[in-house]
Write an enzyme that holds these catalytic residues in place. Structure first.
Site, PDB file in Angstrom:
ATOM      1  N   LYS A 289       0.805  -1.234  -0.048  1.00 40.23           N
ATOM      2  CA  LYS A 289      -0.036  -0.145  -0.063  1.00 40.23           C
ATOM      3  C   LYS A 289       1.046   1.341   0.059  1.00 40.23           C
ATOM      4  O   LYS A 289       2.152   1.007   0.531  1.00 40.23           O
ATOM      5  CB  LYS A 289      -0.790  -0.069   1.151  1.00 40.23           C
ATOM      6  CG  LYS A 289      -1.888  -1.217   0.964  1.00 40.23           C
ATOM      7  CD  LYS A 289      -3.027  -1.114   2.145  1.00 40.23           C
ATOM      8  CE  LYS A 289      -4.055  -2.383   2.104  1.00 40.23           C
ATOM      9  NZ  LYS A 289      -4.942  -2.229   3.156  1.00 40.23           N
TER      10      LYS A 289
ATOM     11  N   PHE B 260     -16.761   0.297   4.826  1.00 43.94           N
ATOM     12  CA  PHE B 260     -15.593   0.875   5.133  1.00 43.94           C
ATOM     13  C   PHE B 260     -14.741   1.078   3.738  1.00 43.94           C
ATOM     14  O   PHE B 260     -13.470   1.435   3.587  1.00 43.94           O
ATOM     15  CB  PHE B 260     -14.460   0.111   6.012  1.00 43.94           C
ATOM     16  CG  PHE B 260     -14.272  -1.450   5.564  1.00 43.94           C
ATOM     17  CD1 PHE B 260     -13.413  -1.716   4.647  1.00 43.94           C
ATOM     18  CD2 PHE B 260     -15.277  -2.403   6.302  1.00 43.94           C
ATOM     19  CE1 PHE B 260     -13.484  -3.160   4.385  1.00 43.94           C
ATOM     20  CE2 PHE B 260     -15.077  -3.646   6.103  1.00 43.94           C
ATOM     21  CZ  PHE B 260     -14.055  -4.175   5.052  1.00 43.94           C
TER      22      PHE B 260
ATOM     23  N   ARG C 177       2.621  -7.198   8.712  1.00 41.69           N
ATOM     24  CA  ARG C 177       1.523  -6.034   9.169  1.00 41.69           C
ATOM     25  C   ARG C 177       1.754  -5.631  10.556  1.00 41.69           C
ATOM     26  O   ARG C 177       1.744  -4.599  11.008  1.00 41.69           O
ATOM     27  CB  ARG C 177       0.196  -6.872   8.875  1.00 41.69           C
ATOM     28  CG  ARG C 177      -0.365  -6.497   7.681  1.00 41.69           C
ATOM     29  CD  ARG C 177      -1.681  -7.522   7.471  1.00 41.69           C
ATOM     30  NE  ARG C 177      -2.414  -6.968   6.063  1.00 41.69           N
ATOM     31  CZ  ARG C 177      -3.248  -7.829   5.808  1.00 41.69           C
ATOM     32  NH1 ARG C 177      -3.577  -8.812   6.435  1.00 41.69           N
ATOM     33  NH2 ARG C 177      -3.704  -7.572   4.608  1.00 41.69           N
TER      34      ARG C 177
ATOM     35  N   ASN D  94      -2.605  -1.201   6.928  1.00 40.04           N
ATOM     36  CA  ASN D  94      -2.022  -2.308   7.177  1.00 40.04           C
ATOM     37  C   ASN D  94      -0.909  -2.939   6.215  1.00 40.04           C
ATOM     38  O   ASN D  94      -0.473  -4.027   6.096  1.00 40.04           O
ATOM     39  CB  ASN D  94      -2.922  -3.404   7.585  1.00 40.04           C
ATOM     40  CG  ASN D  94      -3.925  -3.529   6.286  1.00 40.04           C
ATOM     41  OD1 ASN D  94      -3.668  -3.324   5.400  1.00 40.04           O
ATOM     42  ND2 ASN D  94      -4.862  -4.822   6.614  1.00 40.04           N
TER      43      ASN D  94
ATOM     44  N   HIS E 241      -1.508  -6.400   1.185  1.00 40.77           N
ATOM     45  CA  HIS E 241      -2.653  -7.034   0.663  1.00 40.77           C
ATOM     46  C   HIS E 241      -2.318  -8.506   0.037  1.00 40.77           C
ATOM     47  O   HIS E 241      -1.373  -8.235  -0.420  1.00 40.77           O
ATOM     48  CB  HIS E 241      -3.624  -6.205  -0.022  1.00 40.77           C
ATOM     49  CG  HIS E 241      -4.683  -7.120  -0.866  1.00 40.77           C
ATOM     50  ND1 HIS E 241      -5.994  -7.421  -0.272  1.00 40.77           N
ATOM     51  CD2 HIS E 241      -4.693  -7.487  -2.227  1.00 40.77           C
ATOM     52  CE1 HIS E 241      -6.507  -8.143  -1.241  1.00 40.77           C
ATOM     53  NE2 HIS E 241      -5.800  -8.088  -2.358  1.00 40.77           N
TER      54      HIS E 241
HETATM   55  N1  LIG Z   1     -13.596  -3.393   9.907  1.00 44.50           N
HETATM   56  C1  LIG Z   1     -12.650  -3.011   8.902  1.00 44.50           C
HETATM   57  N2  LIG Z   1     -12.705  -1.501   9.131  1.00 44.50           N
HETATM   58  C2  LIG Z   1     -11.825  -0.869   8.158  1.00 44.50           C
HETATM   59  N3  LIG Z   1     -11.043  -1.155   7.385  1.00 44.50           N
HETATM   60  C3  LIG Z   1     -11.185  -2.693   7.284  1.00 44.50           C
HETATM   61  C4  LIG Z   1     -12.074  -3.407   7.918  1.00 44.50           C
HETATM   62  N4  LIG Z   1     -12.038  -4.627   7.568  1.00 44.50           N
HETATM   63  C5  LIG Z   1     -11.084  -4.648   6.646  1.00 44.50           C
HETATM   64  N5  LIG Z   1     -10.321  -3.552   6.366  1.00 44.50           N
HETATM   65  C6  LIG Z   1      -9.554  -3.086   5.311  1.00 44.50           C
HETATM   66  O1  LIG Z   1     -10.034  -3.554   3.934  1.00 44.50           O
HETATM   67  C7  LIG Z   1      -8.918  -4.577   3.464  1.00 44.50           C
HETATM   68  C8  LIG Z   1      -9.639  -5.601   2.914  1.00 44.50           C
HETATM   69  O2  LIG Z   1     -10.559  -6.605   3.775  1.00 44.50           O
HETATM   70  P1  LIG Z   1     -10.501  -7.806   3.788  1.00 44.50           P
HETATM   71  O3  LIG Z   1     -11.598  -8.258   4.816  1.00 44.50           O
HETATM   72  O4  LIG Z   1     -10.319  -8.553   2.475  1.00 44.50           O
HETATM   73  O5  LIG Z   1      -9.232  -8.274   4.813  1.00 44.50           O
HETATM   74  P2  LIG Z   1      -8.253  -9.331   4.604  1.00 44.50           P
HETATM   75  O6  LIG Z   1      -8.629 -10.600   3.576  1.00 44.50           O
HETATM   76  O7  LIG Z   1      -7.326  -9.875   6.130  1.00 44.50           O
HETATM   77  O8  LIG Z   1      -6.996  -8.659   3.969  1.00 44.50           O
HETATM   78  P3  LIG Z   1      -6.542  -8.216   2.703  1.00 44.50           P
HETATM   79  O9  LIG Z   1      -7.836  -8.504   1.596  1.00 44.50           O
HETATM   80  O10 LIG Z   1      -6.143  -6.751   2.727  1.00 44.50           O
HETATM   81  O11 LIG Z   1      -5.247  -9.123   2.312  1.00 44.50           O
HETATM   82  C9  LIG Z   1      -8.169  -4.925   4.726  1.00 44.50           C
HETATM   83  O12 LIG Z   1      -6.626  -5.148   4.486  1.00 44.50           O
HETATM   84  C10 LIG Z   1      -8.219  -3.447   5.674  1.00 44.50           C
HETATM   85  O13 LIG Z   1      -7.249  -2.558   5.101  1.00 44.50           O
END
Ligand SMILES: Nc1ncnc2c1ncn2[C@@H]1O[C@H](COP(=O)(O)OP(=O)(O)OP(=O)(O)O)[C@@H](O)[C@H]1O
Length: 536
Positions: A401, A448, A496, A506, A509
């Site tokens: 990011k 979000f 992270r 974070n 991704h």
């Molecule tokens: N509750 C939340 N509030 C704010 N931002 C969030 C929240 N949940 C997820 N995100 C953001 O959205 C991104 C994508 O969400 P996802 O649920 O796909 O998370 P992940 O699969 O753990 O991580 P990534 O997809 O980034 O590898 C996360 O990396 C995070 O930055």
């Protein structure tokens, strides 16, 4: 002057021009930065005044000799500041490691001087490199957008430097008929710095070995025939190739001797003496790149044991081989294939008893099993095929990011390399909403998501295809939990945990599963055809 301890750099100059002023400035800078007065010395010597330096008289360029503890180990022709700078840093780092007991002093090959008119420079550099290599630099614009390079014919130097420092270049060492794997390096240039950067910080070596199997008489001509020469600068002159290798791949000679082999521990041995075998692997200096337990199917066991199909114990052998999990390993070491074969000994216990009593075959032999409990590939080609079979490569989409700093990116690249990923594709892009939607299609309806888009709009992200066996889950493991606070508790070494700031910031991704990886890779890298294979 050759009695100095550590590194002495000798600037051999001609009487008519005097020592090179720009290089004197570089030497002063290095003296201050490296702060190693005990082991770093600079001297000047006029070519005509010392008999040994006579071969360099009338040279139109200065020569820089590098003497380590009194032995001249290498030389650089011409006032090439980045190259001299890099060489000094490498040699001083080596001296530091030797002093700290982290490495053994290498066996230096002292270079001999012959008349410089006789094209000696390349040979002197080339003494340990028996392959002929070319260097290919894929230009930043081609890497990022695939567009034709605008500046090609006789570019203005400043424009050229600007172009080359706009983004990532791929630097490849390629060879004909190459059985070894030359490395590939991606260099992210600093757009604010118009000069080519001189420290090792701007070079992050990727474990992205690239083997070009196709034969070509000249790489340049081959690229011209393919109509892609405008994307790529090629250097084929041996002297210059060696200079480039020295700058971008300082440990090239040792890398190019590393060999991978497939090793297999059969079920009985794996169950009973795995730890003993692991200790031996470690003591013998192997690195385990990948490992997995696998219960062989009857068909696989028959293929692996084909050479024994006419023996009366064949049936028992297949039964034994399929009775439980075997352990497959990918081992890496200098001369690794041959060394592993020698350690394990012949394929049958009978043969080992006759001539190799100290082999692992005898050490781990069991009464009921006539075959060596350990296996190793027979050739580099066989190793490549077997590794592909047992560890089929998988692709995942990874993103760094915008908030990650240059240094953090560098560290993430090192983590990726250490974990044995290949970076198969990489682009640095300011993600538009449309592109972000392609990556995050699963969460576009979440509240979000607008915040995620805002974070991504803050600057360019690095988007990569990472390739390795089990890449999807391996990359997720390296990233750690989504929330950096949770990551710090549960997985403190994860990316992270180290570089994440908040859930949104974070740092990285990664795709969640194989299907998602294939879909997002297809959408972001349209020209790429992913080959995510299901495991055997
Ligand atoms: N509750 C939340 N509030 C704010 N931002 C969030 C929240 N949940 C997820 N995100 C953001 O959205 C991104 C994508 O969400 P996802 O649920 O796909 O998370 P992940 O699969 O753990 O991580 P990534 O997809 O980034 O590898 C996360 O990396 C995070 O930055």
């Amino acid at each position: 002057m050759l009695q100095n301890k550590g590194l002495t750099v000798i600037d051999v100059y001609q009487a008519w021009c005097g020592p090179c002023k720009a290089m004197q400035t570089l030497f002063r800078k290095l003296k201050t930065e490296l702060n190693e007065d005990e082991i770093l010395h600079f001297v000047v010597a006029e070519a005509n005044s010392i008999a040994t330096l006579q071969p360099f008289r009338d040279n139109c360029e200065p020569i820089f000799l590098f003497s380590v503890n009194g032995k001249i180990v290498t030389k650089i022709e011409g006032a090439n500041a980045p190259l001299v700078n890099q060489k000094i840093i490498n040699l001083i780092n080596e001296e530091r490691k030797i002093a700290a007991g982290e490495m053994v002093r290498p066996q230096y090959h002292e270079i001999t001087f012959v008349d410089s008119d006789t094209e000696d420079a390349g040979e002197a550099f080339n003494e340990n490199v028996d392959q002929l290599y070319s260097i290919a630099i894929i230009k930043p614009e081609a890497v990022i957008t695939g567009k034709t390079i605008k500046i090609k014919e006789k570019p203005d130097f400043e424009d050229f430097v600007t172009l080359m420092t706009t983004g990532i270049s791929y630097i490849l060492v390629v060879s004909q008929d190459n059985k070894q794997e030359p490395p590939c390096e991606e260099t992210v240039s600093n757009p604010e710095n118009k000069e080519p950067k001189e420290t090792s910080e701007d070079q992050h070596e990727m474990a992205t070995p690239t083997v070009m199997r196709k034969k070509w008489d000249s790489l340049q001509e081959y690229l011209e025939r393919q109509n892609i020469s405008q994307f790529c600068d090629v250097e084929e002159n041996t002297t210059n190739v060696n200079k480039f290798i020295d700058i971008f791949f300082p440990d090239f000679k040792s890398i190019s001797k590393l060999e991978k082999t497939l090793a297999l521990l059969r079920p009985d041995l794996f169950q009973e003496k795995k730890e003993d075998v692991f200790n031996i692997i470690q003591d013998e200096g192997f690195k385990i790149l990948m490992q997995r337990e696998i219960v062989l199917s009857e068909e696989e066991a028959k293929t692996l044991c084909k050479e024994y199909e006419n023996e009366d114990y064949f049936g028992n052998l297949i039964e034994n081989m399929t009775s439980g999990p075997s352990l497959a390993l990918v081992l890496l070491r200098e001369n690794g294939l041959q060394h592993w074969k020698e350690l394990i000994g012949p394929s049958t216990v009978e043969e080992a008893k006759e001539r190799l009593l100290e082999s692992l075959c005898i050490q781990f032999a069991t009464k009921s099993f006539p075959i060596n409990q350990l296996y190793g590939s027979d050739s580099l080609e066989a190793a490549e095929m077997e590794i592909q079979y047992f560890f089929p490569p998988q692709n995942t989409l990874a993103l760094i990011k915008p908030h990650a700093t240059h240094e953090q990116r560098e560290e993430i690249f090192s983590i990726i390399k250490e974990a044995g990923f290949d970076i198969t594709q990489m682009k640095e892009i300011l993600l538009t909403k449309e592109q972000a939607d392609k990556i995050y299609f699963k969460i576009t309806n979440k509240d979000f998501y607008k915040d995620v888009l805002e974070i991504l709009s803050e600057g360019p992200s690095v988007v990569m295809i990472l390739t390795k066996w089990n890449a999807v889950s391996e990359w997720r493991r390296l990233m750690g939990p989504t929330d950096p606070e949770e990551a710090k508790l549960l997985s403190p070494d994860s990316i992270r945990a180290k570089f994440g700031i908040t859930v949104l910031k974070n740092c990285v991704h990664g795709s969640s599963n194989i299907q998602e990886a294939m879909e997002t890779i297809n959408r972001i890298f349209e020209e790429f055809v992913p080959e995510n294979s299901e495991e055997h």
